[in-house]
Every structure is written in structure tokens, then in C-alpha cells.
Design a protein around this motif. Structure first.
Motif, PDB file in Angstrom:
ATOM      1  N   VAL A  59       0.857  -1.187   0.000  1.00  0.00           N
ATOM      2  CA  VAL A  59       0.000   0.000   0.000  1.00  0.00           C
ATOM      3  C   VAL A  59       0.895   1.239   0.000  1.00  0.00           C
ATOM      4  O   VAL A  59       2.074   1.164   0.370  1.00  0.00           O
ATOM      5  CB  VAL A  59      -0.937   0.033   1.235  1.00  0.00           C
ATOM      6  N   PRO A  60       0.341   2.389  -0.402  1.00  0.00           N
ATOM      7  CA  PRO A  60       1.140   3.620  -0.348  1.00  0.00           C
ATOM      8  C   PRO A  60       1.442   4.016   1.095  1.00  0.00           C
ATOM      9  O   PRO A  60       0.889   3.462   2.048  1.00  0.00           O
ATOM     10  CB  PRO A  60       0.232   4.653  -1.032  1.00  0.00           C
ATOM     11  N   ARG A  61       2.289   5.000   1.250  1.00  0.00           N
ATOM     12  CA  ARG A  61       2.635   5.529   2.563  1.00  0.00           C
ATOM     13  C   ARG A  61       2.307   7.010   2.593  1.00  0.00           C
ATOM     14  O   ARG A  61       2.429   7.713   1.581  1.00  0.00           O
ATOM     15  CB  ARG A  61       4.115   5.284   2.879  1.00  0.00           C
ATOM     16  N   THR A  84      -0.999   3.403   4.461  1.00  0.00           N
ATOM     17  CA  THR A  84      -2.370   3.898   4.459  1.00  0.00           C
ATOM     18  C   THR A  84      -3.182   3.182   3.389  1.00  0.00           C
ATOM     19  O   THR A  84      -2.663   2.857   2.318  1.00  0.00           O
ATOM     20  CB  THR A  84      -2.406   5.419   4.219  1.00  0.00           C
ATOM     21  N   VAL A  85      -4.459   2.936   3.688  1.00  0.00           N
ATOM     22  CA  VAL A  85      -5.360   2.288   2.729  1.00  0.00           C
ATOM     23  C   VAL A  85      -6.336   3.302   2.134  1.00  0.00           C
ATOM     24  O   VAL A  85      -7.329   2.918   1.514  1.00  0.00           O
ATOM     25  CB  VAL A  85      -6.141   1.133   3.397  1.00  0.00           C
ATOM     26  N   VAL A 117      -9.770   2.621  -0.412  1.00  0.00           N
ATOM     27  CA  VAL A 117     -11.152   2.971  -0.087  1.00  0.00           C
ATOM     28  C   VAL A 117     -11.695   3.972  -1.102  1.00  0.00           C
ATOM     29  O   VAL A 117     -12.845   3.868  -1.555  1.00  0.00           O
ATOM     30  CB  VAL A 117     -11.244   3.532   1.345  1.00  0.00           C
ATOM     31  N   ASP A 118     -10.855   4.943  -1.478  1.00  0.00           N
ATOM     32  CA  ASP A 118     -11.277   5.932  -2.482  1.00  0.00           C
ATOM     33  C   ASP A 118     -11.638   5.253  -3.797  1.00  0.00           C
ATOM     34  O   ASP A 118     -12.564   5.678  -4.497  1.00  0.00           O
ATOM     35  CB  ASP A 118     -10.160   6.956  -2.719  1.00  0.00           C
ATOM     36  N   ARG A 119     -10.894   4.197  -4.153  1.00  0.00           N
ATOM     37  CA  ARG A 119     -11.168   3.515  -5.419  1.00  0.00           C
ATOM     38  C   ARG A 119     -12.519   2.817  -5.387  1.00  0.00           C
ATOM     39  O   ARG A 119     -13.293   2.872  -6.354  1.00  0.00           O
ATOM     40  CB  ARG A 119     -10.061   2.492  -5.699  1.00  0.00           C
ATOM     41  N   VAL A 120     -12.840   2.167  -4.278  1.00  0.00           N
ATOM     42  CA  VAL A 120     -14.136   1.499  -4.151  1.00  0.00           C
ATOM     43  C   VAL A 120     -15.265   2.524  -4.254  1.00  0.00           C
ATOM     44  O   VAL A 120     -16.254   2.326  -4.976  1.00  0.00           O
ATOM     45  CB  VAL A 120     -14.218   0.732  -2.823  1.00  0.00           C
ATOM     46  N   ALA A 125      -3.395   5.077  -9.373  1.00  0.00           N
ATOM     47  CA  ALA A 125      -3.201   3.648  -9.076  1.00  0.00           C
ATOM     48  C   ALA A 125      -1.865   3.443  -8.372  1.00  0.00           C
ATOM     49  O   ALA A 125      -0.898   2.934  -8.933  1.00  0.00           O
ATOM     50  CB  ALA A 125      -3.266   2.826 -10.351  1.00  0.00           C
ATOM     51  N   ALA A 126      -1.820   3.841  -7.091  1.00  0.00           N
ATOM     52  CA  ALA A 126      -0.581   3.752  -6.319  1.00  0.00           C
ATOM     53  C   ALA A 126      -0.296   2.333  -5.858  1.00  0.00           C
ATOM     54  O   ALA A 126       0.803   2.024  -5.422  1.00  0.00           O
ATOM     55  CB  ALA A 126      -0.660   4.696  -5.112  1.00  0.00           C
ATOM     56  N   THR A 127      -1.285   1.462  -5.936  1.00  0.00           N
ATOM     57  CA  THR A 127      -1.114   0.053  -5.603  1.00  0.00           C
ATOM     58  C   THR A 127      -2.149  -0.735  -6.377  1.00  0.00           C
ATOM     59  O   THR A 127      -3.058  -0.148  -6.985  1.00  0.00           O
ATOM     60  CB  THR A 127      -1.270  -0.180  -4.081  1.00  0.00           C
TER      61      THR A 127
END
Length: 272
Positions: free
Chosen positions: A28-30, A37-38, A42-45, A151-153
Motif C-alpha cells: 500500500v502507499p505511505r 495507508t489504505v 477505499v477511495d477507489r471502491v 493507481a498507487a497500488t
């Protein structure tokens, strides 16, 4: 021989310490504080749900998603599961080499080896409940745009949640008069494997031969989202009218706040 045996065990101990010195990293990104951080997941969903319920694309062939989700007040429970497994091992070997008596070209070799390995797992799980109507109302009133994140992950990229809804709405067993009773869901999973293996240097003395540690290091990230769709309590009821922000009220509120700050400054100055 004693020094060689001692060196071997020191090397094995060092390998064990190195295997545990780094904390496995989630995929996940930092954030700005370098903490995982996730948020983008969550933003993508939320972004993909918004795209299914927005009403500014009348020519979208998938506009029936909006009617299906909104009329039945669908709510979505999302389980986010992150797992990272890190493992490593070393396998040094030592051989005792001695020439046969009377033959310089032939030798007898006695070998020995050992192995040291270590594995470490980190897991994270979180449940999130979202409302399709609430996301629509927030977007419609410009309270929150729910734009898709970079799309960071893997889980922040295209998830294809729309496909789950499409299959539910086209299910042969779906009773159109009881669409609100339809409960469905699915999952999206990404597995990323990183591995490294390498032979170390070798050396030979008159009577001893050593092959340095064969290191095997791996890290496996398993990222999974599971979504469950179910009708909400307002199924079949009219959607409450979405009110746009009242500009006049907001402007007056800001003026009241400014006046209150000004009055407080005057009071503080008079005290001094």
C-alpha cells in the motif's frame, strides 16, 4: 578446525539476525509521515460505486446499474484484507578435503551442511460499510466528488466492481418484482511475489573447502477485497431530495465567525 566451525556458526547467527531486522511492508502507499495507508483503496471502491450511480451520463449503456442500486437502497460492506509474508534462509556447507596416501591426484571429501531459516507474517483486516444512496447524494450536492485516485497500488487500480452488479442484474434467477431481496457479492485478489536466491563465494585451502551461504529470500503480498451487496432499509422508498449548499447561509455563517473572532480580539486587547 575450531576457527572454521566458529566462523560457520557466526555466519549462521548473522543471517538469522538479518532476516528479522526488517519489518515486512504492506503493498500500500505511505502517507507524509511514512506510515502505510489504505486511503487510496477505499477511495477507489467509492469511485467505482459513484460511477455506477451518477446520473449525468444518460447515454451510458450501464445506466441500469443506477436504477438497480438506487431503487433498492443497496448498501455495500467491504472487507479489506492485506497480508505480507517474508521468509529467508541460508545453507552454508563445509567440506574436509584430504589427499589419498601415495596419490596426489585423488582425494577423499567429507562434507557437512546446515540450514537456518525464518518466516514472518503481517496481516491487516478492516470492514467498511458504504451506502450507494449516500455516495450519490454526496456527489450530487458536491459535498464529495469521489474522484478516482492514482493507481498507487494494485487495489487502487480498476477493480471491476461494475461486473459484479452486471452479473447480479442479469441473473436468470432474479425476480424483478423482488429485486430488493437479491444479496450478492464477490472478491478481487492480487498476489505479488518477490524472490531472490544467490550463491555466495567459495574458497579452498589445503584441507578445507567452503561454499558460502546460499541465501533464499522471498516476500509475498496478498491483497484482497471482498464485497457484499444487500438492500438497505429505504428499499422502495423515494430518495430524499438532495439539497445544494445554501450560498447565502454559508456566507452569513462565515461572517458570524469573523465577527466573533474580531470581538474576542477587542476583548483581549482591552484587558491589556
Amino acid at each position: 578446525m575450531g576457527n572454521l566451525r566458529q566462523s560457520f556458526f557466526v555466519a549462521a547467527a548473522c543471517a538469522t539476525l538479518c532476516a528479522g531486522c526488517a519489518v515486512p511492508s504492506y503493498d500500500v502507499p505511505r502517507d507524509k509521515y511514512d506510515q502505510p495507508t489504505v486511503r487510496t483503496i477505499v477511495d477507489r471502491v467509492q469511485c467505482e460505486i459513484r460511477d455506477m450511480v451518477r446520473d449525468d451520463r444518460p447515454d451510458d449503456p450501464a445506466s441500469f446499474h443506477r436504477l438497480f442500486l438506487m431503487n433498492n437502497d443497496y448498501e455495500v460492506v467491504v472487507n479489506l484484507s492485506l497480508e505480507v509474508n517474508q521468509s529467508g534462509g541460508v545453507a552454508p556447507s563445509v567440506s574436509y578435503v584430504t589427499p589419498l596416501l601415495g596419490t596426489a591426484a585423488s582425494t577423499v571429501t567429507l562434507g557437512g551442511s546446515a540450514s537456518v531459516s525464518e518466516a514472518r507474517d503481517h496481516t491487516f483486516s478492516e470492514n467498511i460499510q458504504l451506502s450507494t444512496r449516500q455516495i450519490y447524494q454526496d456527489w450530487k450536492s458536491n459535498l464529495k466528488l469521489y474522484d478516482c485516485p492514482p493507481a498507487a497500488t494494485n487495489l487502487a487500480g480498476t477493480l471491476g466492481i461494475k461486473d459484479l452488479v452486471s452479473m447480479a442484474t442479469s441473473s436468470p434467477g432474479l425476480n424483478e418484482e423482488k429485486t430488493g431481496q437479491t444479496v450478492f457479492g464477490g472478491s478481487i485478489q492480487f498476489v505479488v511475489t518477490k524472490s531472490l536466491s544467490a550463491f555466495g563465494p567459495s574458497w579452498q585451502l589445503v584441507r578445507f573447502k567452503n561454499i558460502a551461504a546460499l541465501a533464499n529470500l522471498s516476500e509475498i503480498n496478498t491483497d484482497k477485497i471482498t464485497l457484499s451487496f444487500a438492500p438497505g432499509p429505504n428499499r422502495g422508498k423515494r430518495l430524499a431530495r438532495v439539497r445544494a449548499p445554501n450560498a447565502a447561509a454559508n456566507q452569513f455563517l462565515q461572517q458570524l465567525i469573523i465577527n466573533a473572532i474580531s470581538n474576542e480580539l477587542v476583548i483581549q486587547n482591552n484587558r491589556h
